[in-house]
Design an enzyme around this catalytic site. Structure first.
Site, PDB file in Angstrom:
ATOM      1  NE  ARG A   1      35.226  45.412  40.953  1.00 50.09           N
ATOM      2  CZ  ARG A   1      34.645  45.084  41.774  1.00 50.09           C
ATOM      3  NH1 ARG A   1      34.122  43.771  41.814  1.00 50.09           N
ATOM      4  NH2 ARG A   1      34.982  45.623  42.969  1.00 50.09           N
TER       5      ARG A   1
ATOM      6  CB  VAL B   1      31.079  39.304  34.692  1.00 50.98           C
ATOM      7  CG1 VAL B   1      31.079  40.711  34.667  1.00 50.98           C
ATOM      8  CG2 VAL B   1      30.635  38.605  33.557  1.00 50.98           C
ATOM      9  CG  ASP B   2      33.234  40.881  40.393  1.00 52.40           C
ATOM     10  OD1 ASP B   2      33.282  42.261  40.033  1.00 52.40           O
ATOM     11  OD2 ASP B   2      32.977  40.912  41.791  1.00 52.40           O
ATOM     12  CG  ASP B   3      37.855  36.762  39.489  1.00 52.61           C
ATOM     13  OD1 ASP B   3      39.035  37.294  39.992  1.00 52.61           O
ATOM     14  OD2 ASP B   3      37.013  36.302  40.077  1.00 52.61           O
TER      15      ASP B   3
END
Length: 626
Positions: free
Chosen positions: A443, A365-367
């Site tokens: 984010r 998810v972060d990337d």
């Protein structure tokens, strides 16, 4: 700063990828692995040993983050590795290490994976190693305990180790590498009940310890076909996930453990699958002048996305060749197959991005959120513009499908939250599960706000509520994937601002007030990895360019443009090197809190650029002061 970032771009393909470093444990593990493979005389052993000697603390031990205190598992591993490399126990360096190991509680205080590797060479009794049976592969996905209730990185570590456990190979240990002198008495193990954290008689820890004892008692008994079946499932699972991947999970432990598992299964050295894993291991090597060290992974997608954002937000033309080339490379890394995430999110659409060059089973998810932010900053011509939009929408839909019932987002999986798994004896890497976190959730909110979502969307409202509930009483937020409260607070404030939250409300202002309260006299901000062990140290540590940049951006997101921001900017300007880069003395990335930390070597450069670009824009708009 822009020029410094642009110089680091790969000229042929357009990506960025700075080295990532962790502590010395994987360098020690590589020396062990080379001996496991019968390559103990390799020149790499001496070069790795030189690196270990360079990293030894004055007290004789080895830390798990730069400038940190000595830690027992890292120190035992380094001591053993140096003996493999030919260093004698009477040498002052090793004598000092033995004293430090004793002071830290002794060899029995080491973690599961240290004991596991020692047992391979007969240096620790298997009875003192937590059981990792391949029969875990037999548990169906609907069963309360099954493989997919563990975090993605745990699966990459545990499945190959379960194969090794089943064989328990007795690798001859060179006489010079035996470590009997580290044991306080004749015992070569202690019961697991003494090794795990204190626990009551009626507890999940006790339950799992009973299971471990039963499994050890059953080893070698029962139907042989069950073990054969389990091993075949583990091998098939492993081989499937090596496809289109830089090794299992594209992380060092997965690669190293896979190599050992393949050798246990009888793969010859010429088998192309084993050769490929050894090549992946070599790609993690970073040679120095008189030493060598290994990276835990590689980060091209992550570094490329953030570099694009920093360059664009600092004023680089969105049609600049560097950005368009990077954009097209990033689009090429979109994941088109269904990976492990689909087991807990079966209705979710395929999409997303991973961290490494190739790791198709594990988008995160972060990337994905960072990539989607980066894609919006670039101006493309047709047909590339249309291709970008299609890729973007697939990624966005995948991202939205990964939201948990609590409103937050985790890193790799959805609803991976069974905390009782942390009580399993081999769970002492402190990352057995993958629950939603503030930093990842924030984010995603930043992305959603940037593309026009607001609080009227249910997904956003739930995420905002999750983020507010996670705020600490002093106004800060915990940072799971970056060190630590400065990272979490920056990202939370930036996410709330982007989604349209009123930043004059107490939630945001308390976060900003906390950031201001921990600003250092030199104008910068700093915080060490020790805050994961002791929260009273939050916001304390030497100033670093990355953490200063995060704090500046967090304050500006909260609408604060006073002297604290100006002083922070002055810190960045005054500490910049003539070549446009910054020096950073601390680790600012987090792998497993309390266990493994990371030095992202590009953090010190692209985050300050992003902060300075945001500040310059605020000056032009009349919101900030010089």
């Amino acid at each position: 700063s822009q020029e410094a970032i642009l110089r680091l771009q790969n000229p042929e393909e357009g990506y960025w990828c700075g080295p990532i470093f962790g502590d010395t444990t994987i360098d020690s593990d590589t020396i062990m692995l080379l001996n496991f493979l019968g390559r103990g005389s390799s020149v790499k052993v001496r070069r790795l040993a030189n690196h270990l000697l360079n990293m030894q603390n004055a007290d004789g031990g080895w830390p798990i983050y730069k400038n940190g205190p000595s830690e027992v598992s890292a120190t035992v591993k380094a001591y053993w590795a140096l003996k493999f490399a030919g260093h004698a126990p009477h040498e002052p360096r090793l004598e000092a290490a033995r004293k430090r190991i004793k002071a830290l509680g002794g060899i029995h205080k080491t973690n599961t994976y240290t004991k596991f590797y020692l047992a391979l060479f007969g240096q620790y009794d298997w009875r003192g190693v937590p059981t990792i049976p391949p029969e875990i592969m037999l548990f169906p996905n609907w069963f309360y305990f099954n493989l997919y209730e563990m975090s993605a990185w745990t699966r990459s570590i545990v499945v190959p180790l379960s194969i090794v456990w089943a064989f328990q190979p007795a690798i001859p240990c060179p006489a010079n590498a035996t470590i009997g002198e580290l044991f306080p008495d004749s015992r070569r193990h202690i019961p697991l009940s003494e090794a795990v954290a204190p626990h009551s008689f009626v507890s999940w820890t006790t339950f799992f310890l009973m299971w471990d004892s039963w499994l050890k008692a059953m080893e070698g008994s029962g139907g042989h076909w069950i073990r054969v079946w389990a091993l075949r499932l583990a091998e098939d699972w492993l081989l499937e996930r090596l496809q289109d991947s830089d090794g299992l999970g594209a992380i060092y432990p997965g690669i190293a453990n896979t190599i050992m598992a393949m050798k246990c299964l009888g793969y010859p050295d010429t088998d192309p699958r084993l050769v490929a894993q050894l090549q992946e291991l070599d790609r993690l090597e970073v040679p120095g002048e008189d030493h060598t060290r290994y990276q835990p992974s590689r980060s091209p997608v992550w570094d490329t996305a953030i570099s694009m954002i920093a360059l664009a937000e600092s004023g680089l033309d969105p049609a600049h060749l560097a950005l368009t080339q990077a954009c097209q490379w990033t689009i090429s890394k979109e994941i088109k197959i269904r990976g492990d995430w689909a087991y807990t999110n079966p209705s979710g659409p395929t999409g997303g991005w991973h961290f490494q060059f190739n790791n198709v089973f594990y988008p995160d998810v972060d990337d994905t959120a960072m990539v989607l932010l980066a894609l919006r900053h670039v101006q493309l011509e047709e047909p590339n513009s249309r291709i970008r939009e299609q890729s973007f929408l697939r990624g966005l839909n995948w991202l939205l499908s990964m939201q948990s019932v609590t409103g937050g987002w985790a890193a790799f999986d959805k609803e991976n939250t069974k905390a009782i798994l942390d009580k399993i004896p081999f769970a002492d890497h402190n990352a057995m599960i993958d629950p939603p976190t503030s930093d990842v959730t924030a984010r995603v909110l930043e992305l959603l706000g940037y593309i026009g979502y607001d609080k009227s969307y249910s997904a956003c409202a739930k995420a905002i509520a999750f983020l507010k509930a996670e705020q600490e009483t002093d106004g800060s937020w915990y940072g799971r994937w970056g060190v630590n409260y400065i990272y979490g607070t920056w990202q939370a404030l930036r996410g709330l601002a982007a989604i349209g939250e009123d930043m004059s409300r107490p939630c945001a202002q308390r976060g900003a007030a906390w950031l201001k309260s921990v600003q250092r006299p030199d104008g910068g901000w700093g915080e060490t990895c020790e805050t994961y062990h002791d929260a009273s140290l939050k916001g304390k540590g030497p100033s670093t360019p990355a953490q200063t940049a995060w704090a500046i951006m967090g304050l500006m997101a909260a609408g604060v443009f006073d002297e604290s921001v100006a002083r922070g900017v002055e810190y960045l300007v005054s500490t910049q090197r003539p070549d446009g880069t910054w020096d950073e003395t601390e680790f600012t990335g987090t792998g497993f809190p309390k266990v493994y930390y990371l030095e992202y070597t590009m953090y010190r450069n692209y985050f300050p650029l992003q902060a300075l670009g945001n500040y310059r824009k605020a000056l032009a708009q009349g919101r900030a002061q010089v």
